[in-house]
Design a protein around this motif. Structure first.
Motif, PDB file in Angstrom:
ATOM      1  N   VAL A 171     174.804 129.095 -41.589  1.00 18.88           N
ATOM      2  CA  VAL A 171     175.838 129.314 -40.578  1.00 18.88           C
ATOM      3  C   VAL A 171     177.192 129.356 -41.268  1.00 18.88           C
ATOM      4  N   ARG A 172     177.826 130.512 -41.210  1.00 19.20           N
ATOM      5  CA  ARG A 172     179.099 130.687 -41.899  1.00 19.20           C
ATOM      6  C   ARG A 172     180.198 129.884 -41.216  1.00 19.20           C
ATOM      7  N   GLY A 173     181.034 129.237 -42.017  1.00 18.01           N
ATOM      8  CA  GLY A 173     182.178 128.498 -41.500  1.00 18.01           C
ATOM      9  C   GLY A 173     181.924 127.021 -41.308  1.00 18.01           C
ATOM     10  N   VAL A 174     180.665 126.585 -41.302  1.00 21.15           N
ATOM     11  CA  VAL A 174     180.360 125.165 -41.112  1.00 21.15           C
ATOM     12  C   VAL A 174     180.671 124.419 -42.410  1.00 21.15           C
ATOM     13  N   LYS A 175     181.600 123.483 -42.341  1.00 18.50           N
ATOM     14  CA  LYS A 175     182.014 122.728 -43.528  1.00 18.50           C
ATOM     15  C   LYS A 175     181.583 121.271 -43.475  1.00 18.50           C
ATOM     16  N   LYS A 176     181.172 120.804 -42.298  1.00 18.46           N
ATOM     17  CA  LYS A 176     180.758 119.414 -42.185  1.00 18.46           C
ATOM     18  C   LYS A 176     179.690 119.314 -41.108  1.00 18.46           C
ATOM     19  N   VAL A 177     178.601 118.617 -41.425  1.00 16.76           N
ATOM     20  CA  VAL A 177     177.524 118.380 -40.464  1.00 16.76           C
ATOM     21  C   VAL A 177     177.241 116.886 -40.434  1.00 16.76           C
ATOM     22  N   ARG A 178     177.498 116.273 -39.310  1.00 15.81           N
ATOM     23  CA  ARG A 178     177.210 114.857 -39.134  1.00 15.81           C
ATOM     24  C   ARG A 178     175.942 114.729 -38.287  1.00 15.81           C
ATOM     25  N   VAL A 179     174.927 114.100 -38.871  1.00 14.33           N
ATOM     26  CA  VAL A 179     173.621 113.973 -38.218  1.00 14.33           C
ATOM     27  C   VAL A 179     173.471 112.559 -37.675  1.00 14.33           C
ATOM     28  N   ARG A 180     173.109 112.472 -36.418  1.00 11.52           N
ATOM     29  CA  ARG A 180     172.912 111.178 -35.769  1.00 11.52           C
ATOM     30  C   ARG A 180     171.467 111.086 -35.300  1.00 11.52           C
ATOM     31  N   PHE A 181     170.830 109.950 -35.581  1.00 12.12           N
ATOM     32  CA  PHE A 181     169.436 109.731 -35.189  1.00 12.12           C
ATOM     33  C   PHE A 181     169.351 108.767 -34.012  1.00 12.12           C
ATOM     34  N   VAL A 182     168.472 109.088 -33.083  1.00 15.80           N
ATOM     35  CA  VAL A 182     168.147 108.194 -31.973  1.00 15.80           C
ATOM     36  C   VAL A 182     166.628 108.104 -31.886  1.00 15.80           C
ATOM     37  N   SER A 183     166.157 107.093 -31.194  1.00 14.77           N
ATOM     38  CA  SER A 183     164.716 106.947 -31.003  1.00 14.77           C
ATOM     39  C   SER A 183     164.202 107.984 -30.006  1.00 14.77           C
ATOM     40  N   LYS A 184     163.010 108.457 -30.230  1.00 15.71           N
ATOM     41  CA  LYS A 184     162.434 109.453 -29.327  1.00 15.71           C
ATOM     42  C   LYS A 184     162.235 108.890 -27.926  1.00 15.71           C
ATOM     43  N   ALA A 185     162.133 107.581 -27.828  1.00 19.09           N
ATOM     44  CA  ALA A 185     161.918 106.962 -26.525  1.00 19.09           C
ATOM     45  C   ALA A 185     163.219 106.778 -25.743  1.00 19.09           C
ATOM     46  N   SER A 186     164.379 106.972 -26.392  1.00 20.39           N
ATOM     47  CA  SER A 186     165.655 106.733 -25.731  1.00 20.39           C
ATOM     48  C   SER A 186     166.160 108.002 -25.059  1.00 20.39           C
ATOM     49  N   GLU A 187     167.144 107.817 -24.195  1.00 24.98           N
ATOM     50  CA  GLU A 187     167.777 108.936 -23.495  1.00 24.98           C
ATOM     51  C   GLU A 187     169.270 108.975 -23.813  1.00 24.98           C
TER      52      GLU A 187
END
Length: 398
Positions: free
Chosen positions: A331-347
């Motif tokens: 993806v052109r232009g994306v300079k920062k990707v912050r990944v957040r994890f949650v539990s599959k059981a959560s909403e």
């Protein structure tokens, strides 16, 4: 599965290191190879040449117009070059907002110039068709100065040879407009788009000048052509200037990115997860949500992933690296990707990152003070009880 993830991560981590090292070398250079910087410099040289040619006898563009064009080019060149710098401790999200500020300035010049051009054209029309009103306006000093993209018959004169200068200006400025706008659309750069419309204004103004020259040689009284053409151009300039001004203000206000960018990030992240989701469905990682903001040419994206609750930090780290690298590469232009994890059981969603007013430290400082008072009260109470116990022991000994 864990070893598979680690193998994948090492491979992409190696690609990541090479990719970002290449970017940093590229960004820390003099930027002469950057397309946005290069086309802006070309425009700067062209406008500088036109300003010099004005002194040598060219009257299609007056000095005020070239001054605003030069200011626009210099401002664009400075902000584009600055915004490409890598993040620092003081600017942890990069310098993209510098370009947003520059875009606001360039589009502001464009918007203000459009208003002044339209007002000047209206006054010129009034001078021809309503001379009494024009004299009154001149008496009160409300006659506007020309923005520089509006030209009268006295500037051009009836000489048909001046048409060559106007025609050449149309070709040069139209090419600059198309070349700059092409890069602006590729980079999604608002400051380059604003500067491109500056070139388009010059191209259209030269076209009106060409009509004026031709009209003065064909028609007996063609003085009205210039203000009418200037009025039409001013409406186009105001429309473009307002659109770019609004876009710059939205960027500075951290408005969310467009759906197109979200979809592109979502597709890239999904393809990255497909390489990992080879085992049982219970161990699959799900893409929950994507959001982000735009800072100049840079997109700062947030991706939420749902993983099994039994996963370790090392497992999530491997997926995070892979998703970040795939999104950055695709993806052109994306300079920062912050990944957040949650539990599959959560909403959960991104909104739960905000601190509510009921738990804010500034909203209720009293409980903390009350807690200290309560602790002090308990301490005093214990001290009194100990003293009473000591007195009872002394009485027994007696």
């Amino acid at each position: 599965m864990s070893s598979h993830k680690q193998t994948q991560t090492r491979g992409h981590a190696g690609h990541s290191h090479h990719h970002h090292a290449h970017d940093n070398t590229y960004l820390l250079s003099s930027n002469k190879k950057d397309a946005g910087v290069r086309i802006t410099r070309v425009g700067l040289y062209v406008n500088l040449g036109m300003a010099i040619s004005k002194g040598a006898g060219g009257y299609v563009f007056n000095s005020q117009g070239n001054l605003s064009d030069l200011v626009s080019d210099i401002m664009t060149l400075a902000t584009v070059s600055w915004s490409l710098k890598p993040p620092s401790d003081r600017f942890p999200s990069g310098y993209g907002k510098i370009e947003s500020l520059g875009s606001l300035g360039v589009s502001g010049i464009l918007l203000g110039g459009g208003f002044m051009m339209g007002l000047s054209a209206l006054v010129a029309l009034c001078q021809q068709f309503f001379p009494d009103f024009a004299e009154l306006a001149a008496h009160w000093g409300v006659l506007p100065h020309s923005h520089g993209h509006h030209h009268g018959a006295d500037d051009l004169g009836p000489n048909i040879n001046a048409a060559w200068l106007a025609g050449g200006s149309i070709l040069i400025k139209e090419w600059l407009y198309r070349a700059t706008l092409k890069i602006a659309l590729e980079r999604k750069s608002s400051v380059l788009a604003s500067n491109a419309y500056h070139h388009r204004v010059d191209s259209l103004t030269a076209f009106v000048a060409l009509l004026m020259i031709a009209g003065s040689n064909v028609l007996n009284n063609a003085a009205w052509l210039d203000p009418v053409g200037g009025l039409v151009i001013s409406l186009m300039v105001v429309q473009a200037g307002w659109g770019n001004t609004k876009a710059a203000l939205f960027e500075l206000a951290d408005v969310g990115v467009e759906d197109e960018m979200k979809d592109n990030v979502r597709k890239a992240a999904t393809k990255a997860l497909d390489t990992l989701n080879t085992g049982s469905a219970a161990q699959h990682v799900e893409l929950r949500s994507v959001q982000g903001v735009k800072a100049g040419q840079n997109f700062l994206m947030d991706v939420e992933l749902a993983a099994p609750g039994t996963w370790t930090i090392e497992q999530t780290r491997g997926v995070e690296d892979l998703v970040r690298e795939r999104v950055g590469a695709k993806v052109r232009g994306v300079k920062k990707v912050r990944v957040r994890f949650v539990s599959k059981a959560s909403e959960q969603d991104f909104m739960d990152e905000f601190i509510g007013p009921n738990v804010s430290a500034h909203s209720s400082p009293e409980p903390e003070e009350e807690e200290h008072k309560h602790d002090d009260h308990d301490h005093d109470h214990d001290h009194v009880q100990e003293k009473k116990g000591a007195n009872r022991s002394a009485r027994r000994r007696k």
